[in-house]
Design a protein around this motif. Structure first.
Motif, mmCIF file in Angstrom:
data_model
loop_
_atom_site.group_PDB
_atom_site.id
_atom_site.type_symbol
_atom_site.label_atom_id
_atom_site.label_comp_id
_atom_site.label_asym_id
_atom_site.label_seq_id
_atom_site.Cartn_x
_atom_site.Cartn_y
_atom_site.Cartn_z
ATOM 1 N N PHE A 51 84.970 -22.899 -0.522
ATOM 2 C CA PHE A 51 84.304 -22.303 -1.137
ATOM 3 C C PHE A 51 82.755 -22.130 -1.082
ATOM 4 O O PHE A 51 82.088 -20.902 -1.164
ATOM 5 N N LEU A 52 82.360 -23.027 0.364
ATOM 6 C CA LEU A 52 80.720 -22.866 1.045
ATOM 7 C C LEU A 52 80.981 -21.693 1.967
ATOM 8 O O LEU A 52 80.459 -20.653 1.230
ATOM 9 N N VAL A 53 81.616 -21.241 2.489
ATOM 10 C CA VAL A 53 82.106 -19.969 3.571
ATOM 11 C C VAL A 53 81.923 -18.543 1.773
ATOM 12 O O VAL A 53 81.841 -17.130 2.266
ATOM 13 N N TYR A 54 83.216 -18.602 1.317
ATOM 14 C CA TYR A 54 83.622 -17.823 -0.059
ATOM 15 C C TYR A 54 81.735 -17.458 -0.697
ATOM 16 O O TYR A 54 81.297 -16.324 -0.675
ATOM 17 N N LYS A 55 80.937 -18.292 -0.932
ATOM 18 C CA LYS A 55 80.237 -18.256 -1.725
ATOM 19 C C LYS A 55 78.647 -17.369 -0.831
ATOM 20 O O LYS A 55 77.712 -16.685 -1.519
ATOM 21 N N VAL A 56 78.792 -18.075 0.213
ATOM 22 C CA VAL A 56 77.509 -17.906 1.180
ATOM 23 C C VAL A 56 77.960 -16.714 1.732
ATOM 24 O O VAL A 56 77.096 -16.361 2.819
ATOM 25 N N GLU A 116 70.753 -18.825 -1.341
ATOM 26 C CA GLU A 116 72.133 -18.844 -1.232
ATOM 27 C C GLU A 116 73.030 -20.213 -1.371
ATOM 28 O O GLU A 116 74.328 -20.646 -2.300
ATOM 29 N N LEU A 117 71.974 -21.205 -0.960
ATOM 30 C CA LEU A 117 72.330 -22.789 -0.906
ATOM 31 C C LEU A 117 72.595 -23.269 -2.744
ATOM 32 O O LEU A 117 73.939 -24.142 -2.357
ATOM 33 N N ASN A 118 72.022 -22.402 -3.333
ATOM 34 C CA ASN A 118 71.556 -23.150 -5.248
ATOM 35 C C ASN A 118 73.323 -22.251 -5.604
ATOM 36 O O ASN A 118 73.808 -23.088 -6.508
ATOM 37 N N LYS A 119 73.821 -21.205 -4.828
ATOM 38 C CA LYS A 119 75.394 -20.708 -5.410
ATOM 39 C C LYS A 119 76.713 -22.370 -5.408
ATOM 40 O O LYS A 119 77.094 -21.984 -6.466
ATOM 41 N N VAL A 120 76.280 -22.999 -3.907
ATOM 42 C CA VAL A 120 76.959 -24.031 -3.898
ATOM 43 C C VAL A 120 77.412 -25.032 -4.669
ATOM 44 O O VAL A 120 78.401 -26.007 -4.528
ATOM 45 N N ARG A 121 76.284 -25.185 -5.233
ATOM 46 C CA ARG A 121 76.289 -26.202 -5.800
ATOM 47 C C ARG A 121 77.103 -26.651 -6.778
ATOM 48 O O ARG A 121 77.889 -27.922 -7.095
ATOM 49 N N MET A 122 77.821 -25.687 -7.578
ATOM 50 C CA MET A 122 79.595 -25.980 -8.250
ATOM 51 C C MET A 122 80.166 -26.480 -7.586
ATOM 52 O O MET A 122 81.181 -27.497 -8.335
#
Length: 185
Positions: free
Chosen positions: A136-141, A94-100
């Motif tokens: 953004f972090l909360v939304y993605k994970v 899930e942390l990979n989704k946050v890279r953007m």
């Protein structure tokens, strides 16, 4: 499929640009104070004007770079620790989704350079970028959390950063009070 390492250098660039923006502002402030105190003309006898400005800018850039690098390290650690406590994701995918989300800091740091003469604007840009990144972090994970886990994740982050900022403010107030108490009346 895009290469996920394309954005890997964005945090470094963002840290450098925010550091430079703060360094430019503080350099201007320090040079103004040195002129007002009459010290600057004496310094120019030993070092050229451009040498003073470049040396001061380099030292301030180095200082702010260390501060922002430490903040990034602390932020990454608290995010991963709260993911450990509250997330169902054991692989760290899930942390990979946050890279953007690093685009947020990059855009804010570019704006900070353009508006480097306004301290409050630079601080506001950093705070807005940090809050936007957190949303953004909360939304993605959020898909890896239960409702209780999501609340725990958010509370953990808010409590940690509030305590961290409070500790800094209290230390600065204590230092200021001790400095003021040491001055002769």
């Amino acid at each position: 499929m895009s290469n996920r390492y394309i954005t890997s250098h964005f945090p470094l660039i963002s840290i450098l640009l925010f550091s430079l923006a703060f360094a430019i502002f503080v350099q201007g402030f320090i040079l103004g104070e040195l002129v007002d105190l009459g010290i600057y003309s004496g310094m120019r006898e030993f070092i050229s004007e451009s040498g003073i400005k470049l040396t001061l800018l380099f030292l301030l850039l180095l200082f702010f770079f260390m501060v922002f690098s430490a903040l990034k390290l602390i932020a990454d650690t608290t995010i991963e620790l709260s993911m450990l406590f509250f997330s169902k994701d054991e692989e760290g995918n899930e942390l990979n989704k946050v890279r953007m989300g690093t685009w947020i800091y990059l855009a804010a740091s570019v704006l900070a350079i353009l508006l480097a003469q306004y301290l409050l604007v630079i601080i506001a840009l950093f705070v807005i970028a940090s809050l936007s990144y957190f949303v953004f972090l909360v939304y993605k994970v959020s898909s890896t959390f239960s409702l209780a886990g999501l609340v725990g994740f958010i509370v953990f982050q808010v409590v940690f950063w509030s305590a961290f900022l409070l500790a800094i403010v209290l230390a600065l107030v204590k230092l200021y009070n001790s400095f003021m108490a040491s001055l002769p009346i």
